[in-house]
Design an enzyme around this catalytic site. Structure first.
Site, PDB file in Angstrom:
ATOM      1  N   LYS A  87      27.048  -1.842  11.393  1.00  0.00           N
ATOM      2  CA  LYS A  87      25.798  -1.094  11.569  1.00  0.00           C
ATOM      3  C   LYS A  87      25.885  -0.316  12.883  1.00  0.00           C
ATOM      4  O   LYS A  87      26.116  -0.897  13.948  1.00  0.00           O
ATOM      5  CB  LYS A  87      24.638  -2.092  11.598  1.00  0.00           C
ATOM      6  CG  LYS A  87      23.303  -1.523  11.244  1.00  0.00           C
ATOM      7  CD  LYS A  87      22.314  -2.666  11.101  1.00  0.00           C
ATOM      8  CE  LYS A  87      20.928  -2.182  10.814  1.00  0.00           C
ATOM      9  NZ  LYS A  87      19.954  -3.252  10.994  1.00  0.00           N
TER      10      LYS A  87
HETATM   11  C1  E4P Z   1      17.059  -3.118   9.372  1.00  0.00           C
HETATM   12  O1  E4P Z   1      18.152  -2.714   9.126  1.00  0.00           O
HETATM   13  C2  E4P Z   1      16.262  -2.713  10.552  1.00  0.00           C
HETATM   14  O2  E4P Z   1      16.911  -3.060  11.723  1.00  0.00           O
HETATM   15  C3  E4P Z   1      14.907  -3.344  10.457  1.00  0.00           C
HETATM   16  O3  E4P Z   1      14.417  -3.168   9.134  1.00  0.00           O
HETATM   17  C4  E4P Z   1      13.917  -2.897  11.486  1.00  0.00           C
HETATM   18  O4  E4P Z   1      12.663  -3.424  11.148  1.00  0.00           O
HETATM   19  P1  E4P Z   1      11.425  -3.481  12.160  1.00  0.00           P
HETATM   20  O5  E4P Z   1      10.896  -2.097  12.337  1.00  0.00           O
HETATM   21  O6  E4P Z   1      10.445  -4.376  11.470  1.00  0.00           O
HETATM   22  O7  E4P Z   1      11.946  -4.065  13.443  1.00  0.00           O
END
Ligand code: E4P
Length: 217
Positions: A87
């Protein structure tokens, strides 16, 4: 649409997996920190445990912000398990890193995407997934689902193979709207997945069926 769970919590991953509908897991540094995982060894072990629990793509995020650092981290991460997806943040060096990972057969998830332009760049670099953050867009007074529609339209017209991974999901309706908008994947907190189960008429209907079943038991 594939379902990923958006957590590093092993109990929640197990619960979603046991439902039989889980296709993968996304994590991020905040989610790892929330679980109290400390130190590189422990973090690597945690990813390994998740990979052994769920047979699907598991996103593990780099914390470097320069090209060389991201490549070095990504190389380490993919050694953990064949299902690790690196990622990478949507920044200039992130795009260069995604291109490098793509050319070297490593799957990527471009994270922190908030605009169609960013999604186009990620797709051009060959990202496996692009992650628009629906909830955070809504939090700012815009409409996150509109962005999913826009990216779907662009990717379809242009023939980009990058999968749209709707992230930052806050509720069951987000999941439904993402499915409608043509997201390829939705990564969700456990509560939002379980929220899809709920309808008061189901509960009322089941109570009545069970009551009536007593009449012929
Ligand atoms: C996933 O890949 C993201 O990091 C995550 O959905 C972020 O979510 P949040 O806005 O609830 O922190």
């Amino acid at each position: 649409m594939k379902f990923f769970i958006d957590t590093a919590n092993l109990a929640q991953i197990k619960e979603a997996h046991e439902l039989g509908i889980l296709d993968g897991v996304t994590t991020n540094p905040s989610l790892m920190a929330k679980e109290g995982v400390k130190g590189k060894e422990a973090v690597m072990q945690h990813y390994k445990t998740i990979c052994e629990m769920v047979d699907g793509d598991i996103s593990a995020e780099v914390i470097s912000t320069d090209f060389d650092g991201m490549i070095a981290e990504g190389k380490e991460l993919v050694k953990i398990h064949k299902n690790i997806v690196v990622k990478v943040p949507m920044i200039k060096d992130g795009i260069k890193a995604i291109k490098w990972f793509t050319e070297n057969g490593i799957k990527t998830n471009c994270t922190l995407v908030f605009s169609a332009g960013q999604a186009i760049l990620a797709a051009k670099a060959g990202a496996t997934y692009v992650s628009p953050f629906i909830g955070r867009i809504d939090d700012g007074g815009w409409d996150g689902i509109d962005l999913i529609h826009q990216i779907r339209q662009i990717f379809s017209v242009q023939g980009f193979n990058t999968e749209i991974l709707a992230a930052s999901i806050r509720n069951p309706n987000h999941i439904i709207k993402c499915a409608e908008a043509g997201a390829d994947v939705c990564t969700c907190p456990l509560d939002s997945i379980l929220g899809l189960l709920k309808h008061p008429l189901t509960d009322i209907g089941l109570a009545k069926f069970l009551e009536d079943a007593k009449k012929f038991a």
